[in-house]
Every structure is written in C-alpha cells, then in structure tokens.
Design an enzyme around this catalytic site. Structure first.
Site, PDB file in Angstrom:
ATOM      1  N   ARG A 199       2.460  -2.014 -11.210  1.00  0.00           N
ATOM      2  CA  ARG A 199       1.758  -1.941  -9.945  1.00  0.00           C
ATOM      3  C   ARG A 199       0.475  -1.139 -10.161  1.00  0.00           C
ATOM      4  O   ARG A 199       0.420  -0.270 -11.035  1.00  0.00           O
ATOM      5  CB  ARG A 199       2.647  -1.250  -8.900  1.00  0.00           C
ATOM      6  CG  ARG A 199       2.071  -1.311  -7.516  1.00  0.00           C
ATOM      7  CD  ARG A 199       2.948  -0.632  -6.463  1.00  0.00           C
ATOM      8  NE  ARG A 199       2.188  -0.568  -5.229  1.00  0.00           N
ATOM      9  CZ  ARG A 199       2.006   0.519  -4.489  1.00  0.00           C
ATOM     10  NH1 ARG A 199       2.581   1.646  -4.835  1.00  0.00           N
ATOM     11  NH2 ARG A 199       1.270   0.484  -3.406  1.00  0.00           N
ATOM     12  N   HIS A 200      -0.531  -1.424  -9.345  1.00  0.00           N
ATOM     13  CA  HIS A 200      -1.790  -0.677  -9.402  1.00  0.00           C
ATOM     14  C   HIS A 200      -1.575   0.805  -9.077  1.00  0.00           C
ATOM     15  O   HIS A 200      -0.529   1.195  -8.569  1.00  0.00           O
ATOM     16  CB  HIS A 200      -2.786  -1.288  -8.411  1.00  0.00           C
ATOM     17  CG  HIS A 200      -2.245  -1.331  -7.007  1.00  0.00           C
ATOM     18  ND1 HIS A 200      -2.220  -0.214  -6.201  1.00  0.00           N
ATOM     19  CD2 HIS A 200      -1.656  -2.324  -6.296  1.00  0.00           C
ATOM     20  CE1 HIS A 200      -1.666  -0.529  -5.043  1.00  0.00           C
ATOM     21  NE2 HIS A 200      -1.305  -1.805  -5.072  1.00  0.00           N
ATOM     22  N   HIS A 230       0.930  -6.147  -7.862  1.00  0.00           N
ATOM     23  CA  HIS A 230       1.314  -5.378  -6.681  1.00  0.00           C
ATOM     24  C   HIS A 230       2.810  -5.077  -6.749  1.00  0.00           C
ATOM     25  O   HIS A 230       3.503  -5.580  -7.629  1.00  0.00           O
ATOM     26  CB  HIS A 230       0.961  -6.189  -5.443  1.00  0.00           C
ATOM     27  CG  HIS A 230      -0.479  -6.614  -5.439  1.00  0.00           C
ATOM     28  ND1 HIS A 230      -1.469  -5.896  -4.829  1.00  0.00           N
ATOM     29  CD2 HIS A 230      -1.099  -7.668  -6.042  1.00  0.00           C
ATOM     30  CE1 HIS A 230      -2.631  -6.494  -5.019  1.00  0.00           C
ATOM     31  NE2 HIS A 230      -2.438  -7.574  -5.755  1.00  0.00           N
TER      32      HIS A 230
END
Lengths: 273, 273
Positions: A13-14, A200
């Site tokens: 995930r970012h 995400h």
C-alpha cells in the site's frame, strides 16, 4: 533459497497521504491568495508537481506527506538491506502510489534502473472515491517532467478510459480480483526476482488472494479487511515452482510501526498562565 | 530584520524515542539469544552505538526511532530553507537529544562545522526518570567513536556528577529554571545567530519562561504543560536589543504533524476467512 533468486510478487500500500493527516481541505490550507502553494506544516510536501490543469485536481489525487516519503524510503532501504532483487514495478496511477514507488526505488538504489509501469487497472475500487468520479491523474508527460522514473513505453493492461466511477464490487473484481489473477495481468520477466506492485489497501487483499487461489471475500468483509491495512502494509507471494502455485509468505522486510505527532502551539502551552 | 542576523535561542524537544512506540521492554524485543542487536520492526534504528558497559544501559537512555531521525532531519532542512544561522548547539546528555541535535545539524548541512556541546544541566527533571537513577550516558569518547560531532573541549556548566536522582522541583529549577536563566548558563558568541538547545519537554517550559522573565509554574501545572509537548516541539526567544530583554515569538519554522502507523499482520488480516 536465496531471497535474490526467489520469484515473488510484493504488493504494498502507498505511504501516508496528506489528506489522511490534514483532512479533505488540505489544499486550501496551503494556497496563498494568488493560488501559490506553500506549506503550513512541515509534513506537507515542500512542493507539488506541475500540472497543466488546475491545482484543484490534487484534492482528488493527493500526494504523500513528508512522513509518507520517509516511510517509502525506509522500506526501500530495508529491501536493499535484505538484498531483494526487484525486477519490475507496477503502480496505480494515483499520485500517492507513484510517489511511493519512486521513493521505494530510491531506497533500493534502483531509480533510473527500474522504471515504473503505470497500470490504471491497479487503481482503488472506484466506489470508495469521495468525489464519485475518476480523478484526473497526472499524465505520463507530467510525471516525466517532474522527474519520476516512468516506463513511457508501457501501455496499461487495463486502459484508463475503462475505469468506471462508483463501479460495482463485481466490476472491481474483474480488473483487480479473482477474475483477473496476476500472471496474465503482469508480464513476468524471464529472470527471477520480485515484481513490486504499489497500490491501495484494496490491492493487497484482492491481488494476493487471487494469486494464491483464495476465494474473494464478500464486499462487506472486504471493506473491513482493507480498513486494517496501514501505510506501506505489505503482502508477499512466492512461487512454488514445482507445483505451479503461489503461496503467501512473510514479506522480505519487517513491518513499520510509529507514533503520531501532534501540532504544537507554544503560545497556548508555554505562555499561558 | 533578516532571520540570519537575529540573535535568538531555539529550544527544541528531542524526536520520537523507541520506547515511546515499543514500550519499556523495547530492547528485549531486539536482542538475539547471544545478546546481538537486530531490529524486529523497521522503526527501530538499524544499529546502536557501541558502548563499553552493558547494552542494557540503553533501556534507561533510549535512542531515537527511525521516525525520530526523520523528524529531526526534516526540522534541520526546514531551518536551512529559512536561512536560519545556527551558531552553537547545546544538548542534554540523553542519547535521544544528542541524536536529535546531530540530525538537525545534518539537515542544516552544519555537521562537522558546528559541534554539539553536551550540557548535563539540560537533562530532564530527574524525578521523571522511571529508574530513579541517573542513566549511564554515553561518554564523549564513545559519542565521538560513533561519529557524533561533539565539541570535546566543552566542559558542562552543570557537571554530570551534580545531577541528583529524584531531585525536587526546586533543585531542578536551580539548574534549568528561573534560578538559572540562560544568558549566564550559555556563552553567547560574539556574532549574531541562533543558539540551538536540544532538550526535553521540561526544557521548553523552564528555559524559555526563565529567559523571558515569566514566573516558573508550580510543579503540577509544569507536569501538565510538559505532557502537551510533541516530538520536535519548539520555542523561540528573540532578543530585544535596545531593551536588553527577550521575548517569545514564533519559531522560524512551522510545526510538524503526522499520523501513527500500525503494525500489519498479513496472516490475520488477508488470509483469515
């Protein structure tokens, strides 16, 4: 087996995004009367990439905070420390994911060597977009101008024009879930090594379950699962070559846990009597 | 007036410390059976300085986390960006403060130019030490060996041997508060510029109130005030030369606000059904 020779898929995930800390109106806090960007807290990025359309578009496609950059760089350095060989990188077109990919590659000292492939199919389940529209992502030309290491020859497996606002869970599954398992979506290079996918919270859950043959969750369970995924949360799938199967195993690096930091008002705290 | 020419005192609290995130038993989490240090989370520092006595001593004198290093570096870079001229640096002998000073100086690109003066008088109110003892701080020789930029010629204004465990609030005030105002404690250089003081939450409250002539608080109010001071919280005092007085004004850089990041267990989150 040496981690460097493992064929694997690392989905992450970012990092921390500015609106997560400063709220939806973060950009209004940082614009002068004549529309120039400046930071009102040191965790805002020192500058924003140039874009042809309005600055306002960053509201639907927010950048990483400085803390998010720190998180990404730290993970990249840890991957380098573990001698993980990243052979290719795919990223969601969301700015926060592209920035995460860029800073992970810098930590790995692979920037300029491994270029980022922008894959629209990796974008978040569009039902979760507050604006109920597909954001105007930065173009490849704008990203290159802002010094992002983008693979300009890559054409997304799932074209941007096919992203539908407020898509159903079934439609999301068709591009990111059980109906679109990884091997056909991502071209595995002939050499061993790790494919890094920056997406995400939803990507971690859907891509890895699809790849390892786990059934997809119902949409309620899925939302609950995704909510638990922190910044730079990671899942790692490793190939069992003899069985032509993939299994989920511990990622090559540890998790990242840190505390929050509150704004400080010296006037109210130190001066008050 | 140009910030570079201002004569000022910038007092800051250290960055995030490992025990703040991982608890008092943080070191036990990071030692192999044969006593070697390794990190079990990426927010632990990748290594610890060498010390002649036992590693166990780090429990009473914990280092910064990686996030604490990030915070310190960011503040240093922001000070550089604002063209703040730091002419001298004093730090508490606590490792977390020395590390904060070191990374702020690196952000300022002043490491090796401005050396850190270790001032035992800046240590936290000893009543707040959980161990009820004065920690065994790293010696100047150990700090130099670990590449800290220490002013080896500096002799503390308040000798280490005079620090008393569980001191009274009055005794604390004698070294850090109203009874020991800054100008006599710290030698102002002949040139203009900012004196940087890296200490504890208590330093922000006591030093700056003393310097600006505010009365000291009662010990209950003091404890409550200190609890509100975040990592890298800052107070800035500026000289009013004509009046031979000091006033508290906005620090030359903004505050730093960021979120927390939770540990991530892929097995419980992604695999569970």
């Amino acid at each position: 087996q040496n981690a460097a020779l493992r064929r694997g898929v690392l989905v992450m995930r970012h990092g921390e995004r500015v609106d997560q800390v400063f709220g939806k109106s973060w950009l209004q806090q940082c614009l002068t009367a004549d529309g120039k960007y400046y930071r009102t807290d040191l965790n805002f990025p020192s500058s924003l990439p140039r874009r042809k359309d309005s600055m306002k578009q960053f509201e639907c496609d927010p950048p990483l905070s400085c803390c998010g950059i720190f998180q990404s760089r730290l993970i990249g350095e840890a991957l380098l420390d573990q001698e993980v060989t990243v052979s290719s990188v795919y990223s969601s077109p969301a700015l926060r994911c592209l920035q995460t990919a860029q800073h992970v590659l810098q930590g790995l000292k692979l920037n300029q060597k491994v270029k980022i492939r922008v894959e629209p199919g990796l974008f978040e389940w569009t039902k979760w977009e507050a604006s109920r529209a597909i954001p105007n992502f930065l173009t490849v030309a704008e990203l290159v101008e802002a010094s992002y290491d983008i693979d300009t020859s890559y054409r997304g497996n799932f074209p941007l024009s096919s992203l539908v606002p407020s898509e159903s869970y079934e439609d999301y599954g068709k591009r990111d879930g059980a109906a679109a398992p990884l091997p056909p979506l991502f071209a595995f290079p002939g050499v061993p090594g790790v494919i890094l996918i920056v997406g995400h919270g939803s990507s971690l859950a859907s891509l890895t379950r699809a790849l390892t043959g786990l059934p997809s969750r119902d949409s309620g369970d899925f939302a609950q699962m995704v909510r638990k995924i922190p910044s730079l949360g990671m899942c790692f799938c490793e190939e069992l070559k003899d069985e032509n199967k993939w299994q989920m195993v511990n990622p090559p690096v540890k998790t990242l846990t840190h505390g929050a930091n509150a704004a400080f008002n010296w006037r109210n705290t130190i001066m008050e009597d």
